[in-house]
Each structure stands twice: as C-alpha cells, then as structure tokens.
Design a protein around this motif. Structure first.
Motif, PDB file in Angstrom:
ATOM      1  N   GLY A 134       0.902  -1.235   0.010  1.00  0.00           N
ATOM      2  CA  GLY A 134      -0.048  -0.091  -0.187  1.00  0.00           C
ATOM      3  C   GLY A 134       0.886   1.129  -0.074  1.00  0.00           C
ATOM      4  O   GLY A 134       2.275   1.031   0.038  1.00  0.00           O
ATOM      5  N   THR A 135       0.095   2.674  -0.315  1.00  0.00           N
ATOM      6  CA  THR A 135       0.773   3.706  -0.296  1.00  0.00           C
ATOM      7  C   THR A 135       1.542   4.077   1.058  1.00  0.00           C
ATOM      8  O   THR A 135       2.563   4.974   0.712  1.00  0.00           O
ATOM      9  N   THR A 136       1.324   3.465   2.081  1.00  0.00           N
ATOM     10  CA  THR A 136       1.799   3.750   3.649  1.00  0.00           C
ATOM     11  C   THR A 136       3.332   3.515   3.347  1.00  0.00           C
ATOM     12  O   THR A 136       4.282   4.137   3.630  1.00  0.00           O
ATOM     13  N   HIS A 137       3.419   2.112   2.947  1.00  0.00           N
ATOM     14  CA  HIS A 137       4.827   1.670   2.640  1.00  0.00           C
ATOM     15  C   HIS A 137       5.532   2.430   1.496  1.00  0.00           C
ATOM     16  O   HIS A 137       6.779   2.800   1.772  1.00  0.00           O
ATOM     17  N   ALA A 138       4.818   2.597   0.427  1.00  0.00           N
ATOM     18  CA  ALA A 138       5.581   3.500  -0.436  1.00  0.00           C
ATOM     19  C   ALA A 138       6.052   4.662  -0.257  1.00  0.00           C
ATOM     20  O   ALA A 138       6.879   5.173  -0.919  1.00  0.00           O
ATOM     21  N   ASP A 139       5.358   5.473   0.766  1.00  0.00           N
ATOM     22  CA  ASP A 139       5.805   6.750   1.070  1.00  0.00           C
ATOM     23  C   ASP A 139       6.965   6.642   1.768  1.00  0.00           C
ATOM     24  O   ASP A 139       8.007   7.787   1.948  1.00  0.00           O
ATOM     25  N   PHE A 140       7.656   5.562   2.159  1.00  0.00           N
ATOM     26  CA  PHE A 140       8.942   5.399   2.879  1.00  0.00           C
ATOM     27  C   PHE A 140      10.131   4.550   2.483  1.00  0.00           C
ATOM     28  O   PHE A 140      11.205   4.727   2.480  1.00  0.00           O
ATOM     29  N   ALA A 141       9.537   3.448   1.492  1.00  0.00           N
ATOM     30  CA  ALA A 141      10.579   2.594   0.859  1.00  0.00           C
ATOM     31  C   ALA A 141       9.987   1.926  -0.429  1.00  0.00           C
ATOM     32  O   ALA A 141       8.687   1.921  -0.838  1.00  0.00           O
ATOM     33  N   TYR A 142      11.058   2.453  -1.509  1.00  0.00           N
ATOM     34  CA  TYR A 142      10.703   2.359  -2.694  1.00  0.00           C
ATOM     35  C   TYR A 142      10.827   0.928  -3.100  1.00  0.00           C
ATOM     36  O   TYR A 142      11.909   0.175  -3.611  1.00  0.00           O
ATOM     37  N   GLY A 143       9.654   0.175  -2.970  1.00  0.00           N
ATOM     38  CA  GLY A 143       9.608  -1.152  -3.401  1.00  0.00           C
ATOM     39  C   GLY A 143       9.683  -1.957  -2.153  1.00  0.00           C
ATOM     40  O   GLY A 143       9.409  -1.494  -0.916  1.00  0.00           O
ATOM     41  N   GLU A 144       9.648  -3.358  -2.146  1.00  0.00           N
ATOM     42  CA  GLU A 144       9.660  -4.119  -0.855  1.00  0.00           C
ATOM     43  C   GLU A 144      10.736  -3.959  -0.068  1.00  0.00           C
ATOM     44  O   GLU A 144      11.992  -3.411  -0.471  1.00  0.00           O
ATOM     45  N   VAL A 145      10.649  -4.255   1.184  1.00  0.00           N
ATOM     46  CA  VAL A 145      11.808  -4.300   2.331  1.00  0.00           C
ATOM     47  C   VAL A 145      12.384  -5.633   1.999  1.00  0.00           C
ATOM     48  O   VAL A 145      11.780  -6.615   2.391  1.00  0.00           O
ATOM     49  N   PRO A 146      13.782  -5.770   1.569  1.00  0.00           N
ATOM     50  CA  PRO A 146      14.546  -6.842   1.191  1.00  0.00           C
ATOM     51  C   PRO A 146      14.568  -7.715   2.458  1.00  0.00           C
ATOM     52  O   PRO A 146      15.022  -7.015   3.589  1.00  0.00           O
ATOM     53  N   CYS A 147      14.645  -9.030   2.358  1.00  0.00           N
ATOM     54  CA  CYS A 147      15.322 -10.012   3.294  1.00  0.00           C
ATOM     55  C   CYS A 147      16.631 -10.335   2.950  1.00  0.00           C
ATOM     56  O   CYS A 147      16.630 -10.985   1.551  1.00  0.00           O
ATOM     57  N   THR A 148      17.552 -10.625   3.467  1.00  0.00           N
ATOM     58  CA  THR A 148      18.910 -10.979   3.298  1.00  0.00           C
ATOM     59  C   THR A 148      18.948 -12.495   3.153  1.00  0.00           C
ATOM     60  O   THR A 148      17.892 -13.227   3.537  1.00  0.00           O
ATOM     61  N   ALA A 149      19.790 -13.040   2.529  1.00  0.00           N
ATOM     62  CA  ALA A 149      19.992 -14.490   2.383  1.00  0.00           C
ATOM     63  C   ALA A 149      20.323 -14.931   3.974  1.00  0.00           C
ATOM     64  O   ALA A 149      20.943 -13.959   4.739  1.00  0.00           O
ATOM     65  N   ILE A 150      20.055 -16.343   4.249  1.00  0.00           N
ATOM     66  CA  ILE A 150      20.526 -16.634   5.609  1.00  0.00           C
ATOM     67  C   ILE A 150      22.095 -16.917   5.676  1.00  0.00           C
ATOM     68  O   ILE A 150      22.774 -17.025   4.793  1.00  0.00           O
ATOM     69  N   ILE A 151      22.613 -16.463   6.798  1.00  0.00           N
ATOM     70  CA  ILE A 151      23.945 -16.374   6.988  1.00  0.00           C
ATOM     71  C   ILE A 151      24.593 -18.192   6.740  1.00  0.00           C
ATOM     72  O   ILE A 151      23.717 -18.918   7.478  1.00  0.00           O
ATOM     73  N   THR A 152      25.637 -18.332   6.326  1.00  0.00           N
ATOM     74  CA  THR A 152      26.205 -19.326   6.295  1.00  0.00           C
ATOM     75  C   THR A 152      26.977 -19.949   7.362  1.00  0.00           C
ATOM     76  O   THR A 152      27.554 -18.918   8.194  1.00  0.00           O
TER      77      THR A 152
END
Length: 231
Positions: free
Chosen positions: A116-134
C-alpha cells in the motif's frame, strides 16, 4: 562534532527506541557516525536502557573497530554498524532492534512486500530480506558478516531509497542521515511490518501494489519534484 556531542545525539536516539516501545531490556542499539573523525558512538553492550547515560556510550573507529573513548565494551553488533558505514557512504546513523513484527518477518525469512501507499511513502519497493547466513560466515566473523549479508542484498538496490532491511533469521536494521532518522525509520518499519502481516492475514493471495502507484507516492515525497510537506 566533539565526542561529547556525538555521544549525546546517539544517546538520545537510543532512548527514543524505548519511548517508541521498539525494545525491551537490552534488545537494541543505535549508533551515529562522525565522518570527519572516522568514528562512531554506539550503545555499550548489555547495558539496560533504564540505567543508560550519555557518558556510557562508546566511541569506536570505523576501520578497525577499536575503542577510541569509553570504559565499557561497545555493542556486540559494532562490526555490523561499522561495515554499513564503510559501504553506505551517505548514511549517518544505524539502528538495530528486535521489534516484534519486523522480527517476525525476519524469522519467516521473508521480504516485506509493498502492499500500500503507506509503505511506498517510505521505501521504494519491498523491504528486502537477506540470504540466511552461512556456517562459514558464522565461523569467520559473525557480526561483520551480518553486515556483509546486508550489503550483498543491496548490490542492486539504493540504500537511500530503501533505508531498511530484514536480516533472515535475525531482526531488522535501519539507517538514515543521522541516528535520529535511523530510529524514525525503525519506527516506520515496524508499522509497515505490522500492516503487511495484517494485510496478508486478511487476504492471503494479495498482490503487491501496482508500480505506478508506488512510483507516484515515493516520488511525491522523495523525488526531484517532491511536493509533500513544507519547503
């Protein structure tokens, strides 16, 4: 900026985490950098917020993670903070919490979609998740490699457009122009994470917001011709 001023600003940002109910006990830390001196001020390890004072904060150099000033050990996450400062050259503050909803997404090892637009106001696209640490990263230098997880995730992303990340199996990190703004982004991220969880619960098959709306909301607040707020 003097070390005293740097500690004071980092201290106030750390205390804001408690005010905003983003932490319990010692579950968080905030740092602020002084680029001219190549140091940061960060919360000491394991010190409860109830007893934290500005003079407790520790000054650490960015290159070698050595304590420059302070009698206490710096946060155990120090190497993650210094790694981010070395790789994201425009940021001035970093916040790490274990806030409930953002950490739930981390434990699910899921990025937070822009619904939604609330998210879009603060981050351009998804908030990414890192790969799991090896296992190799854990054995090599866990805290620094946590920073590597984050910067690897941002190889094709702009850290100013998305000032936040979910570290898989761990918790969120946010950043900003200074410590205060990094905390602001931590507050925003927790609300975004909660909204996304509720949205997904209400509509399991929901799709991310269409790109044209994301573009409009992000650009009207952050673009070259932004018109949100006052000049």
């Amino acid at each position: 900026m003097s070390y005293l001023e740097l500690k004071r600003e980092a201290y106030e940002a750390n205390m804001e985490l408690q005010t905003r109910n983003l932490i319990i006990y010692t579950w968080g830390n905030v740092s602020q950098v002084d680029r001219d001196k190549n140091v940061m001020a960060i919360k000491p390890s394991g010190v409860p917020y109830e007893s934290l004072k500005p003079e407790h904060l520790v000054i650490v150099d960015l290159e070698n993670n050595n304590t420059v000033e302070g009698d206490l050990r710096p946060s155990s996450d120090t190497k993650t903070h210094t790694h981010l400062y070395r790789h994201f050259e425009t940021i001035g503050g970093v916040t790490h919490t274990h806030s409930t909803y953002a950490t739930a997404w981390a434990q699910a090892q899921c990025a937070i979609p822009c619904y939604g637009t609330t998210h879009a106001d603060f981050a351009y696209g998804e908030v990414p998740c890192t790969a799991i640490i090896t296992d190799e990263q854990i054995e090599r230098d866990y805290e620094n490699e946590t920073g590597v997880q984050i910067t690897n995730t941002f190889e094709a992303l702009n850290a100013e457009e998305v000032p936040m990340v979910i570290v898989a199996g761990h918790a969120p990190f946010t950043w900003g122009k200074n410590a205060a703004q990094s905390v602001y982004h931590a507050v925003v991220l927790e609300e975004m994470a909660r909204m996304a969880y509720l949205t997904k619960t209400l509509s399991p098959n929901v799709q991310p917001l269409k790109q044209s709306i994301v573009d409009k909301h992000y650009q009207r607040k952050h673009g070259n011709n932004a018109y949100y707020g006052q000049k």
